[in-house]
Each structure stands twice: as C-alpha cells, then as structure tokens.
Design a protein around this motif. Structure first.
Motif, short mmCIF file in Angstrom:
data_model
loop_
_atom_site.label_atom_id
_atom_site.label_comp_id
_atom_site.label_asym_id
_atom_site.label_seq_id
_atom_site.Cartn_x
_atom_site.Cartn_y
_atom_site.Cartn_z
N ARG A 90 0.84 -1.20 0.00
CA ARG A 90 0.00 0.00 0.00
C ARG A 90 0.87 1.24 0.00
N ASP A 121 1.08 5.61 0.65
CA ASP A 121 0.49 6.73 1.37
C ASP A 121 -0.30 7.65 0.45
N TRP A 175 -8.14 2.14 -4.49
CA TRP A 175 -8.42 2.31 -3.06
C TRP A 175 -7.78 1.19 -2.24
N CYS A 214 -4.33 2.07 -1.45
CA CYS A 214 -4.16 3.36 -0.80
C CYS A 214 -4.10 3.18 0.71
N ASN A 215 -3.09 3.75 1.31
CA ASN A 215 -2.94 3.69 2.76
C ASN A 215 -3.13 5.07 3.40
N ASP A 275 -16.36 -2.05 5.17
CA ASP A 275 -15.02 -2.33 5.69
C ASP A 275 -14.84 -1.75 7.08
N ASP A 307 -12.41 -0.01 7.86
CA ASP A 307 -11.89 1.34 7.61
C ASP A 307 -12.50 1.84 6.30
N PRO A 366 -13.92 4.23 3.26
CA PRO A 366 -13.36 5.46 2.70
C PRO A 366 -14.11 6.70 3.18
N GLU A 367 -13.36 7.76 3.42
CA GLU A 367 -13.95 9.03 3.80
C GLU A 367 -13.65 10.05 2.72
N ARG A 403 -8.05 7.82 4.20
CA ARG A 403 -8.28 6.82 5.25
C ARG A 403 -8.66 7.52 6.55
N ARG A 404 -9.42 6.85 7.36
CA ARG A 404 -9.91 7.44 8.60
C ARG A 404 -8.75 7.82 9.51
N VAL A 443 -6.24 9.78 8.94
CA VAL A 443 -4.95 10.09 8.32
C VAL A 443 -4.75 11.60 8.29
#
Length: 309
Positions: free
Chosen positions: A135, A137, A162, A165-166, A197, A199, A201-202, A257-258, A260
């Motif tokens: 993954r 950043d 996605w 994606c980290n 999931d 986590d 996506p936001e 990500r939540r 981040v």
C-alpha cells in the motif's frame, strides 16, 4: 533509442510502430510524436492542477506526510514531479504506464529528477501485489479513467486504487460533463464497494458528505478552474492564443483513510472560503469642490476595506 526514433521515423510509420508495440496494452495509444505533443500542450496544465490538489491536501490534512506514492497512468510523470515538490520525504514511487512512448519520454525527463532510482516502473495495475503489504500513502490517477475502454474496467481500476491506498487517493478528470461523470462513477464505486469495511473510505473533497451526488442525473456538472501562466514556449505551440494565461477546468474527488493526517482546521480556513472579493471602482483623485454621492460611497468603501483585518 528514443531520440533516434524522433529524428528518423516519419509520423505515419511512427504511428504504425506505436500501434504494433502497444495494441495489446490499452485502446488509447500514444506514438512518440503524440507523447511530445502531450508534454508541450498538456503537461503545464496538469502540473498546475495536481499542484493545487496536493497543496489543498496538505492544508486539509496538516499532519499528513506521504512517504510512498503510486501513480496510475503516469504519462510523462507529471504527478510524480509535483508529489516530490510537495512531499519531499517520499522515498518510493511506483509509476504505472502502459504506453512505451510515454514511458520513454518520462524517463528522459527524469534525467533531472532527484534520485530517479526511487521510481519503479510497471505497465499494468494488476502487476502490483494485492495485499496489505503493498500500500502507498499517496495514490493518484490524473486524466486516465477516460482512456480505459469500458465502465467495468474503470470501476475495477477505482477499486484497485483504493485497495492500494494507505492514506490519500486523488482522482482528477477534465472539467467536462463526461469527465464529471467518470469522477462520479469512481466515487460511487469506491463508496459502495468498501462501505462495510472496518476502515471505510472518507471523502475529503470536494463533497462535504458521502451521500448520492445531487448533480447526478442532471445537466449540471461539478468542475473547478485552475489558472496558470503561459510561457513563451507554451504560447508558441498554441498558435493564435495571445493571452498570457489560461484556465484549466477539472473535476476531481479525494478520499482519505480514517484519521490520516487529521488536525485542527486552520483558524482562517472558513474566512477564506466565505470571503467574497469586493471590487471597488477606481476614481480619479478629488480636486476639491462638492463631493458627489458616488464619491462619498467610494470613500466609505475604501475606509471599510482599510479597517478590515
């Protein structure tokens, strides 16, 4: 080798050779001359748009510091150059570009790139391992979804982006009705596929919510302008254009990500969002005599503007 092709291959023969090299890779095929035209005409505009995207990401996520990046549809590596400017701690870039001509141009331009060994090239997205250990950043996909042949391929690409994606995912397309539709397609696919999931996506921008876009199914479309200056070379290749600037319109969506990079919003953030520029007409200097209502109103506006913080 690429310089030899540019100098000796005639356009028709060069295009035939490009199709022979890349016909199994993707529907949109770039010849060597196409790649040169792309960097002359489109690279400055895309560089300006991606710079704005990453500057805004840093502003919204003040503690976010990318250390790795994946760029899908790298082209001449425009997004990689921008990311290296905005996130200097990135130590690993993964560039995915199926076009041989574009890859050659990007590698030639990267002779001046700091530590070009940080960039690893792949031709397909499915060459990247599909696991948590691979993954990145920062993941970007700029002006590439429109080059995929079908909706199924575009939705599969959005899900894969996605998964890899980290931190932050940036998707940018032209600011046209079709470009906006592609952004909506990727937005809905990512939100729906990963809603359950741990986590999910936001949405970071431009939407303030994760609900259905109110513009979907209407004649309206979401787009934003980015102004950039035209240099002498840029104006020379765009003949007939005399303005020293141009406005590139684009549509985009940014996921995060939540948690981040979250931090306190700058105190002047909403002031800048809500502030409307006030245009005060310029008047000639007053030479005495009776002041008109227009003169008095102008002086009051000037005084208010001077007192404003």
């Amino acid at each position: 080798e690429i310089k030899r092709r540019w100098r000796k291959a005639p356009p028709a023969e060069e295009r035939r050779q490009a199709y022979a090299r890349d016909k199994e890779l993707r529907p949109v095929v770039y010849s060597d001359l196409d790649a040169l035209a792309y960097i002359a005409l489109r690279l400055p505009s895309i560089h300006a748009v991606m710079t704005r995207m990453m500057v805004e990401v840093k502003r919204r996520l003040p503690t976010f510091e990318a250390r790795s990046m994946m760029d899908f549809g790298t082209g001449p590596a425009t997004s990689i150059w921008v990311a290296d400017e905005q996130f200097p701690r990135i130590g690993h870039f993964l560039a995915i570009e199926p076009s041989t001509a574009m890859m050659d141009v990007a590698r030639l331009l990267m002779h001046d790139f700091p530590k070009p060994e940080r960039v690893i090239w792949r031709r397909f997205l499915n060459e990247v391992r599909d696991d948590a250990g691979d993954r990145y950043d920062l993941v970007t996909a700029s002006y590439v979804l429109s080059e995929l042949p079908s909706e199924a391929r575009r939705r599969a690409a959005a899900r894969a982006l996605w998964k890899h994606c980290n931190g932050v995912l940036i998707i940018v397309e032209p600011g046209t009705p079709y470009g906006h539709q592609l952004v909506l397609e990727a937005r809905s696919e990512i939100l729906h596929a990963f809603r359950k999931d741990e986590d999910p996506p936001e949405l970071l921008a431009p939407c303030p919510h994760s609900l259905q876009c109110p513009m979907e199914g209407t004649d309206w479309y979401c787009n934003f302008p980015q102004r950039l200056a035209r240099g002498r070379f840029h104006k020379s290749v765009k003949k007939g254009l005399t303005r020293p600037f141009e406005d590139e319109r684009f549509s985009y969506v940014v996921f995060a990500r939540r948690g981040v990079g979250r931090g306190p919003i700058p105190p002047d953030f909403w002031d800048e969002v809500n502030r409307k520029p006030e245009r005060i007409p310029a008047l000639p200097s007053w030479s005495g005599g009776r002041k008109t209502k227009r003169r008095l109103r102008w002086e009051a506006q000037q005084s208010a503007a001077a007192r404003a913080p």
